[in-house]
Design a protein around this motif. Structure first.
Motif, PDB file in Angstrom:
ATOM      1  N   SER A   1       0.838  -1.187   0.000  1.00 20.86           N
ATOM      2  CA  SER A   1       0.000   0.000   0.000  1.00 20.86           C
ATOM      3  C   SER A   1       0.877   1.243   0.000  1.00 20.86           C
ATOM      4  O   SER A   1       2.018   1.204   0.448  1.00 20.86           O
TER       5      SER A   1
ATOM      6  N   LYS B   1      -9.111   9.690   6.766  1.00 22.26           N
ATOM      7  CA  LYS B   1      -9.533   9.156   5.473  1.00 22.26           C
ATOM      8  C   LYS B   1     -11.023   9.400   5.218  1.00 22.26           C
ATOM      9  O   LYS B   1     -11.484   9.301   4.074  1.00 22.26           O
TER      10      LYS B   1
ATOM     11  N   TRP C   1     -12.002   1.382  -0.769  1.00 21.54           N
ATOM     12  CA  TRP C   1     -10.954   0.506  -0.271  1.00 21.54           C
ATOM     13  C   TRP C   1      -9.866   1.313   0.420  1.00 21.54           C
ATOM     14  O   TRP C   1      -9.630   2.468   0.108  1.00 21.54           O
ATOM     15  N   GLY C   2      -9.252   0.678   1.421  1.00 20.78           N
ATOM     16  CA  GLY C   2      -8.226   1.338   2.228  1.00 20.78           C
ATOM     17  C   GLY C   2      -8.581   1.229   3.698  1.00 20.78           C
ATOM     18  O   GLY C   2      -9.734   0.979   4.070  1.00 20.78           O
ATOM     19  N   THR C   3      -7.574   1.434   4.554  1.00 15.03           N
ATOM     20  CA  THR C   3      -7.796   1.370   6.000  1.00 15.03           C
ATOM     21  C   THR C   3      -8.650   2.542   6.460  1.00 15.03           C
ATOM     22  O   THR C   3      -8.441   3.679   6.032  1.00 15.03           O
TER      23      THR C   3
ATOM     24  N   PRO D   1      -6.125   5.673  -3.889  1.00 17.53           N
ATOM     25  CA  PRO D   1      -7.383   5.015  -4.285  1.00 17.53           C
ATOM     26  C   PRO D   1      -8.116   5.754  -5.402  1.00 17.53           C
ATOM     27  O   PRO D   1      -8.756   5.120  -6.245  1.00 17.53           O
TER      28      PRO D   1
ATOM     29  N   GLY E   1     -10.743  -3.605   3.293  1.00 21.13           N
ATOM     30  CA  GLY E   1      -9.630  -3.112   4.094  1.00 21.13           C
ATOM     31  C   GLY E   1      -9.935  -3.248   5.571  1.00 21.13           C
ATOM     32  O   GLY E   1     -10.991  -3.754   5.966  1.00 21.13           O
TER      33      GLY E   1
END
Length: 550
Positions: A17, A231, A224-226, A312, A258
């Motif tokens: 990532s 965020k 998608w992503g933590t 993303p 995620g």
């Protein structure tokens, strides 16, 4: 050219990532470049030296389509002992961040640059962000992370060339330099190069739909992503639930792939319960599963409040998936090429309206898809070429080619500060059609060059105008890259000239234009108008910085 490539942290990171992905992709492209010998190196604490890496680093770098790097010397041997030492050290990672191997602990940046200077190597770095200092309020916290980033930024000041991953990232870095008293110098080049959209292993526009509703009856979105607070995934989920309540006639689904950070866990659980099965958390999945989810989706959602780049978003556009994203830089820089719908990430109602438009407005959706088809996507090969071009420029004609941005000190680095930076070049601006009839073009090689002696026949008073972007309320500072001889009238307006925020005659492009507005500016426009005293105007770029009023 021999370049030492610093992979102390990334070379032991099994993930892919953000920074590891950039380091792998750039490394692979540089390794294929003609005339370049890329030598992977790390830091050795025992000898206090940059040394050649062990084979485990090479194996880790090869993951996810990474570079097939070769060792340039005996593992563990300091590079200054090489028979033909390299001239450049390039650091694509953030070496003080947490290590993934206890045998190779993190290292503070000044140790690396100090060693390089001691042995006559020039140093370059890819700068991603310093959000603990610029956004998270950790500058004076005394906490290890904040102190680590403070040392990191001071160490960056010793580099010969710094390549921020976006214009917003560049403005944040030079703002910190100004705050810490690191002055602009001909010996340091700061040149933002926007990261490319290319997703290694995927064809561009691979997920682009040929029709508005070509699959199941449900309308699906994905993220998608933590899930970290900055965020802003939680706001995206809240907006989705608002829309579901308002439009029960729409069969909507939202997928997230995620992990969820601890500080966001309670809010996410609450929102998933309220969605009654419409928000689906997938956790970590294989690339194949993520591909299936993305292919089913009508668009992605990425409404982050703070980024160095915004991976993303660029990934979604490369894959042919329109994206609902933040009207904050650097997302605006990526979105400028088309295929994205901008929303206010601080307003859940704005996000909800964006999701509704994508779900119901087929004309808008087709326009976004057509923008993706027409978009000029950049590759890692192109990015590596630009990196090498800047490095070679420092070697050959440093004083002539140096690109020093104005170091405007950040006034605050508190957690509540919101900073947005927009950078525009001449591709974002419009030129009156009257200049089409002139034999000498007004814009050449991406630079506007107005000369009274060459363009006197054009009676139109305006030289250029644009870029027609929607921006939020705040205190604005506008600076220019270029040269002005004589005087020029600058006017800042919105709503096609109906609202005027600033009118000023300037005689130098070093003038900073400042104004405040408490309302969103729709179709913000910067207009350059001739005066009788104007002799010439050379304009490379316009930088718009917005500070929140709170």
């Amino acid at each position: 050219m021999k370049i030492y490539y610093f992979i102390h942290i990334v070379g032991r990171d099994q993930g892919n990532s953000g920074i590891p992905r950039v380091s792998r992709n750039l490394g692979a492209a540089l390794d294929m470049a003609s005339g370049i010998t890329l030598v992977p190196v790390r830091w050795d604490e025992a000898s206090s030296a940059i040394v050649h890496v062990e084979s485990v680093f090479l194996d880790t770098m090869r993951l996810y389509g990474g570079p097939n790097l070769k060792s340039g010397g005996i593992a563990g041997q300091p590079v200054h002992l090489d028979k033909k030492p390299g001239h450049w050290l390039l650091i694509p990672e953030v070496p003080q961040l947490g290590s993934h191997d206890n045998l190779y602990p993190p290292v503070q940046f000044p140790l690396i640059t100090g060693y390089a200077r001691q042995y006559g190597m020039r140093t370059g770095a890819i700068f991603h962000d310093a959000m603990p200092l610029t956004h998270f309020g950790e500058e004076n916290s005394g906490q290890p992370n904040g102190l680590g980033f403070l040392i990191y930024v001071l160490g960056l000041g010793e580099c010969d060339i710094l390549l921020p991953v976006s214009r917003a990232s560049s403005e944040a870095l030079t703002g910190l330099f100004g705050r810490y008293g690191i002055l602009p110098t001909f010996d340091r080049t700061v040149k933002p190069i926007l990261l490319p959209e290319e997703v290694i292993g995927e064809q561009s526009l691979a997920y682009l739909k040929t029709s508005s509703r070509e699959h199941q009856n449900s309308i699906e979105f994905c993220m998608w992503g933590t899930i970290f607070p900055h965020k802003n995934f939680v706001s995206g989920m809240e907006a989705f639930n608002i829309l579901c309540q308002r439009r029960p006639d729409l069969d909507l689904r939202l997928h997230h792939v995620g992990s969820v950070s601890g500080e966001s866990m309670d809010a996410v659980r609450r929102l998933v319960r309220q969605s009654r099965g419409r928000i689906i958390l997938h956790g970590f999945v294989s690339d194949a599963e993520l591909s299936m989810i993305a292919r089913r989706s009508r668009a992605s959602i990425f409404v982050s409040l703070a980024e160095g780049y915004g991976l993303p978003l660029s990934e979604s556009l490369w894959l042919g998936l329109p994206c609902i994203t933040s009207a904050f830089a650097p997302m605006t820089e990526i979105a400028a090429g088309g295929g994205a719908l901008l929303v206010d990430p601080t307003d859940t109602e704005s996000i909800a309206r964006g999701i509704e438009k994508i779900a119901t407005d087929s004309v808008l959706y087709e326009r976004l898809k057509n923008e993706l088809r027409a978009r000029n996507f950049r590759t890692w090969k192109q990015y590596s070429y630009e990196v090498l071009q800047e490095i070679r420029a420092v070697d050959v004609t440093a004083r002539e080619r140096v690109h020093v941005l104005n170091y405007i000190p950040l006034r605050s680095t508190s957690a509540s500060m919101q900073l947005e930076v927009l950078g525009f070049d001449l591709s974002d601006m419009s030129i009156p059609e009257a200049y089409d009839a002139v034999s000498v073009p007004l814009v050449a090689d991406g630079v506007l060059k107005y000369e009274r002696d060459e363009h006197f026949a054009v009676s139109h008073p305006v030289i250029c105008f644009g870029p027609y972007v929607t921006v939020g309320a705040g205190r604005y500072v506008i600076v220019f890259d270029g040269i002005l001889k004589g005087k020029c009238l600058i006017c800042i307006t919105s709503d096609e000239g109906r609202n005027i925020y600033l009118e000023k005659i300037i005689d130098t492009l070093e003038t900073k234009l400042e104004f405040v507005t408490d309302k969103i500016m729709s179709k913000m426009e910067i207009v350059f108008t001739k005066t009788p005293e104007l002799e010439s105007l050379s304009l490379d770029a316009i930088w718009v910085t917005r500070y929140s009023l709170s």
